[in-house]
Design a protein around this motif. Structure first.
Motif, PDB file in Angstrom:
ATOM      1  N   GLY A  27      41.843 -74.396  -8.752  1.00 51.88           N
ATOM      2  CA  GLY A  27      41.988 -73.098  -8.107  1.00 51.88           C
ATOM      3  C   GLY A  27      43.134 -73.026  -7.128  1.00 51.88           C
ATOM      4  N   SER A  28      43.915 -74.111  -7.000  1.00 49.72           N
ATOM      5  CA  SER A  28      45.015 -74.118  -6.030  1.00 49.72           C
ATOM      6  C   SER A  28      46.280 -73.495  -6.605  1.00 49.72           C
ATOM      7  CB  SER A  28      45.330 -75.552  -5.609  1.00 49.72           C
ATOM      8  OG  SER A  28      45.902 -76.279  -6.697  1.00 49.72           O
ATOM      9  N   GLY A  29      46.297 -73.249  -7.895  1.00 48.51           N
ATOM     10  CA  GLY A  29      47.511 -72.736  -8.521  1.00 48.51           C
ATOM     11  C   GLY A  29      48.436 -73.840  -8.970  1.00 48.51           C
ATOM     12  N   ALA A  30      48.051 -75.064  -8.734  1.00 52.11           N
ATOM     13  CA  ALA A  30      48.881 -76.193  -9.140  1.00 52.11           C
ATOM     14  C   ALA A  30      48.493 -76.661 -10.535  1.00 52.11           C
ATOM     15  CB  ALA A  30      48.722 -77.339  -8.149  1.00 52.11           C
ATOM     16  N   ASP A  31      49.474 -77.208 -11.225  1.00 48.72           N
ATOM     17  CA  ASP A  31      49.223 -77.709 -12.572  1.00 48.72           C
ATOM     18  C   ASP A  31      48.944 -79.202 -12.580  1.00 48.72           C
ATOM     19  OD1 ASP A  31      49.644 -75.205 -13.730  1.00 48.72           O
ATOM     20  OD2 ASP A  31      51.806 -75.499 -13.701  1.00 48.72           O
ATOM     21  N   GLY A  32      48.682 -79.755 -11.427  1.00 47.55           N
ATOM     22  CA  GLY A  32      48.488 -81.191 -11.341  1.00 47.55           C
ATOM     23  C   GLY A  32      49.735 -81.874 -10.812  1.00 47.55           C
ATOM     24  N   TYR A  33      49.628 -83.156 -10.540  1.00 49.19           N
ATOM     25  CA  TYR A  33      50.714 -83.900  -9.928  1.00 49.19           C
ATOM     26  C   TYR A  33      50.905 -85.217 -10.657  1.00 49.19           C
ATOM     27  CZ  TYR A  33      49.453 -80.588  -6.303  1.00 49.19           C
ATOM     28  OH  TYR A  33      49.140 -79.433  -5.637  1.00 49.19           O
ATOM     29  N   ASP A  34      52.131 -85.737 -10.582  1.00 51.16           N
ATOM     30  CA  ASP A  34      52.394 -87.041 -11.177  1.00 51.16           C
ATOM     31  C   ASP A  34      51.886 -88.161 -10.272  1.00 51.16           C
ATOM     32  OD1 ASP A  34      53.911 -86.248 -13.581  1.00 51.16           O
ATOM     33  OD2 ASP A  34      55.352 -85.470 -12.128  1.00 51.16           O
ATOM     34  N   TYR A  35      51.991 -87.939  -8.939  1.00 55.76           N
ATOM     35  CA  TYR A  35      51.593 -88.969  -7.990  1.00 55.76           C
ATOM     36  C   TYR A  35      50.914 -88.331  -6.778  1.00 55.76           C
ATOM     37  CZ  TYR A  35      55.178 -91.705 -10.497  1.00 55.76           C
ATOM     38  OH  TYR A  35      55.935 -92.324 -11.448  1.00 55.76           O
ATOM     39  N   GLN A  36      50.234 -89.186  -6.015  1.00 55.07           N
ATOM     40  CA  GLN A  36      49.723 -88.782  -4.702  1.00 55.07           C
ATOM     41  C   GLN A  36      49.979 -89.935  -3.733  1.00 55.07           C
ATOM     42  OE1 GLN A  36      46.939 -90.422  -3.260  1.00 55.07           O
ATOM     43  NE2 GLN A  36      46.305 -91.648  -5.044  1.00 55.07           N
ATOM     44  N   CYS A  37      50.072 -89.619  -2.437  1.00 53.78           N
ATOM     45  CA  CYS A  37      50.346 -90.663  -1.461  1.00 53.78           C
ATOM     46  C   CYS A  37      49.934 -90.195  -0.069  1.00 53.78           C
ATOM     47  CB  CYS A  37      51.845 -91.007  -1.466  1.00 53.78           C
ATOM     48  SG  CYS A  37      52.278 -92.460  -0.480  1.00 53.78           S
ATOM     49  N   PRO A  38      49.212 -91.024   0.699  1.00 56.68           N
ATOM     50  CA  PRO A  38      48.936 -90.686   2.087  1.00 56.68           C
ATOM     51  C   PRO A  38      50.214 -90.802   2.918  1.00 56.68           C
ATOM     52  CG  PRO A  38      48.126 -92.879   1.590  1.00 56.68           C
ATOM     53  CD  PRO A  38      48.608 -92.306   0.297  1.00 56.68           C
ATOM     54  N   PHE A  39      50.286 -90.026   3.980  1.00 62.98           N
ATOM     55  CA  PHE A  39      51.493 -90.002   4.809  1.00 62.98           C
ATOM     56  C   PHE A  39      51.923 -91.407   5.238  1.00 62.98           C
ATOM     57  CE2 PHE A  39      51.513 -85.485   6.875  1.00 62.98           C
ATOM     58  CZ  PHE A  39      51.461 -84.914   5.619  1.00 62.98           C
ATOM     59  N   GLY A  40      50.971 -92.191   5.761  1.00 61.93           N
ATOM     60  CA  GLY A  40      51.322 -93.489   6.330  1.00 61.93           C
ATOM     61  C   GLY A  40      51.879 -94.476   5.330  1.00 61.93           C
ATOM     62  N   SER A  41      51.527 -94.321   4.058  1.00 64.00           N
ATOM     63  CA  SER A  41      52.003 -95.248   3.041  1.00 64.00           C
ATOM     64  C   SER A  41      53.434 -94.963   2.612  1.00 64.00           C
ATOM     65  CB  SER A  41      51.069 -95.219   1.824  1.00 64.00           C
ATOM     66  OG  SER A  41      49.793 -95.720   2.171  1.00 64.00           O
ATOM     67  N   LEU A  42      54.007 -93.864   3.083  1.00 61.35           N
ATOM     68  CA  LEU A  42      55.408 -93.576   2.789  1.00 61.35           C
ATOM     69  C   LEU A  42      56.336 -94.558   3.501  1.00 61.35           C
ATOM     70  CD1 LEU A  42      55.344 -89.681   3.151  1.00 61.35           C
ATOM     71  CD2 LEU A  42      55.472 -90.976   1.013  1.00 61.35           C
ATOM     72  N   GLY A  43      55.855 -95.121   4.611  1.00 61.61           N
ATOM     73  CA  GLY A  43      56.704 -96.012   5.399  1.00 61.61           C
ATOM     74  C   GLY A  43      57.208 -97.212   4.636  1.00 61.61           C
ATOM     75  N   LYS A  44      56.404 -97.704   3.729  1.00 55.71           N
ATOM     76  CA  LYS A  44      56.788 -98.871   2.937  1.00 55.71           C
ATOM     77  C   LYS A  44      58.073 -98.617   2.160  1.00 55.71           C
ATOM     78  CE  LYS A  44      54.886-101.960  -0.607  1.00 55.71           C
ATOM     79  NZ  LYS A  44      53.693-102.292  -1.422  1.00 55.71           N
ATOM     80  N   PHE A  45      58.271 -97.368   1.773  1.00 59.74           N
ATOM     81  CA  PHE A  45      59.420 -97.024   0.932  1.00 59.74           C
ATOM     82  C   PHE A  45      60.563 -96.385   1.715  1.00 59.74           C
ATOM     83  CE2 PHE A  45      55.413 -96.489  -1.484  1.00 59.74           C
ATOM     84  CZ  PHE A  45      55.552 -97.578  -2.317  1.00 59.74           C
ATOM     85  N   PHE A  46      60.256 -95.663   2.777  1.00 57.52           N
ATOM     86  CA  PHE A  46      61.301 -94.936   3.501  1.00 57.52           C
ATOM     87  C   PHE A  46      61.639 -95.510   4.876  1.00 57.52           C
ATOM     88  CE2 PHE A  46      59.589 -91.567   0.650  1.00 57.52           C
ATOM     89  CZ  PHE A  46      60.754 -91.329  -0.065  1.00 57.52           C
ATOM     90  N   ARG A  47      60.800 -96.410   5.411  1.00 59.16           N
ATOM     91  CA  ARG A  47      61.089 -97.014   6.714  1.00 59.16           C
ATOM     92  C   ARG A  47      60.877 -98.527   6.644  1.00 59.16           C
ATOM     93  NH1 ARG A  47      62.726 -92.600   6.785  1.00 59.16           N
ATOM     94  NH2 ARG A  47      62.286 -90.903   8.265  1.00 59.16           N
ATOM     95  N   PRO A  48      61.558 -99.209   5.702  1.00 59.98           N
ATOM     96  CA  PRO A  48      61.341-100.658   5.552  1.00 59.98           C
ATOM     97  C   PRO A  48      62.052-101.497   6.602  1.00 59.98           C
ATOM     98  CG  PRO A  48      63.006 -99.922   4.003  1.00 59.98           C
ATOM     99  CD  PRO A  48      62.497 -98.690   4.685  1.00 59.98           C
ATOM    100  N   SER A  49      62.990-100.885   7.344  1.00 63.17           N
ATOM    101  CA  SER A  49      63.741-101.614   8.365  1.00 63.17           C
ATOM    102  C   SER A  49      64.122-100.638   9.470  1.00 63.17           C
ATOM    103  CB  SER A  49      65.006-102.236   7.756  1.00 63.17           C
ATOM    104  OG  SER A  49      65.841-101.212   7.217  1.00 63.17           O
ATOM    105  N   LEU A  50      64.544-101.164  10.600  1.00 65.98           N
ATOM    106  CA  LEU A  50      64.846-100.300  11.739  1.00 65.98           C
ATOM    107  C   LEU A  50      66.021 -99.368  11.464  1.00 65.98           C
ATOM    108  CD1 LEU A  50      64.333-102.869  14.633  1.00 65.98           C
ATOM    109  CD2 LEU A  50      62.866-100.929  14.048  1.00 65.98           C
ATOM    110  N   ASP A  51      66.983 -99.815  10.647  1.00 56.53           N
ATOM    111  CA  ASP A  51      68.134 -98.953  10.373  1.00 56.53           C
ATOM    112  C   ASP A  51      67.809 -97.826   9.395  1.00 56.53           C
ATOM    113  OD1 ASP A  51      67.984-100.323   7.982  1.00 56.53           O
ATOM    114  OD2 ASP A  51      69.897-101.365   8.216  1.00 56.53           O
ATOM    115  N   SER A  52      66.562 -97.777   8.904  1.00 58.03           N
ATOM    116  CA  SER A  52      66.165 -96.682   8.008  1.00 58.03           C
ATOM    117  C   SER A  52      65.561 -95.503   8.776  1.00 58.03           C
ATOM    118  CB  SER A  52      65.173 -97.186   6.958  1.00 58.03           C
ATOM    119  OG  SER A  52      63.997 -97.690   7.559  1.00 58.03           O
TER     120      SER A  52
END
Length: 335
Positions: free
Chosen positions: A150-175
């Protein structure tokens, strides 16, 4: 020495004493004894964050989902958890986790996800839906709890909690970003309203104050201040103080007036706990925020408002081993 629970408790004691090497060693010994001990894996992650060893820390931090309090907050989505694979042309559902401060902090990585070319949907606390929709152009934002049907979405390829994004986008201080402009945007009309309202009081600099939390206990209270401890700030003349506390602080405000003649103004009609869109506009209209490690500081930094934050230790977890602000460059910490 061979009791994992006692070693975990010992690591917590070392944490409160800022004895990071000894705390890490206690955690690692506990894990040797009990490899699937989720609590100690998470504690190890916190030590690694404080020491700036981010890649190891993010891996250990994933153990939070095995802890009871995090299991209760986890969302059950059928899509696979995003594993860092290319997102261009894919769709991903991002969902907020933990407290509102954590949601705000980790939301700083949403622009990185949008930059991959993915179709992004966000599920978050309803209090920040309008702010996120305004701030993250191109993302679809819904309030939690959220059901795909009922959300109008057709589904998603992936899901991810906010905090788990850090592994990929903040792996080091210069990121981490160095721009202090912030990533959240206040409502333009409400911002102008508060600029006018504040200007009508006087031409003095406008300073927001946040000094304590509604969640008080002996361990957490070391992060905050009493009104007596705020004396060096409250005794400064020529400033207009504005209350940014999200809980009832009327007794403290009265004490500040009686002891120091300081007027900490609370604006009638603005719900500082639930109307976060209004709080964002008020905060963005200020010249400066002076705070302790509260949501008020986190929010101000995310809005790009110059913030002076007093902290009990130069190894606070938000510093990630740097001794100062990393997540929000607009915040200057003083220890």
């Amino acid at each position: 020495p061979n009791f994992s629970v006692a070693l975990n408790n010992l690591s917590c004691a070392f944490d409160h004493q800022d004895r990071l090497d000894e705390g890490e060693a206690a955690c690692r010994r506990a894990i040797e004894l009990k490899p699937d001990y989720a609590d100690v894996h998470v504690n190890l992650a916190l030590f690694l964050f404080r020491k700036g060893r981010l890649k190891e820390a993010w891996d250990e931090y994933e153990w939070r989902w095995c802890k009871a309090e995090h299991t209760l907050s986890a969302r059950s989505y059928s899509q696979p958890r995003w594993d860092g694979s290319p997102l261009k042309g894919k769709s991903i559902l991002l969902w907020g986790e933990q407290g509102i401060g954590d949601v705000i902090r980790y939301a700083g990585m949403i622009p990185d996800v949008l930059g991959t070319g993915a179709s992004v949907s966000i599920v978050c606390d309803e209090r920040v839906v309008d702010i996120f929709a305004r701030s993250f152009d191109g993302a679809r934002v819904s309030a939690a709890p959220f059901a795909e049907k009922g959300s109008g979405a057709d589904g998603y390829d992936y899901q991810c909690p906010f905090g788990s994004l850090g592994k990929f986008f903040r792996p080091s201080l210069d990121s981490f970003p160095s721009d202090d402009a912030g990533y959240l945007k206040a409502d333009p009309e409400r911002l102008e309203f508060w600029k006018t309202k504040l200007g009508e009081k006087s031409g003095r600099p406008k300073v927001g104050l946040s000094w304590s939390s509604s969640w008080s206990n002996p361990l957490r209270d070391r992060y905050y201040a009493t009104i007596e401890e705020m004396a060096p700030v409250l005794s400064i003349g020529g400033l207009d103080f504005t209350n940014l506390q999200s809980h009832d602080s009327s007794a403290d405000i009265e004490q500040a007036k009686n002891l120091y003649g300081a007027n900490i103004h609370t604006w009638d009609g603005l719900d500082l706990r639930n109307d976060l869109d209004g709080v964002a506009a008020l905060t963005a209209a200020l010249d400066l925020v002076i705070s302790f490690p509260t949501f008020g500081a986190e929010f101000a930094g995310a809005l790009g408002v110059p913030t002076l934050c007093f902290c009990h230790s130069d190894t606070h977890i938000d510093f990630l081993g740097t001794g100062n602000s990393v997540w929000q460059p607009a915040i200057r910490y003083v220890t």
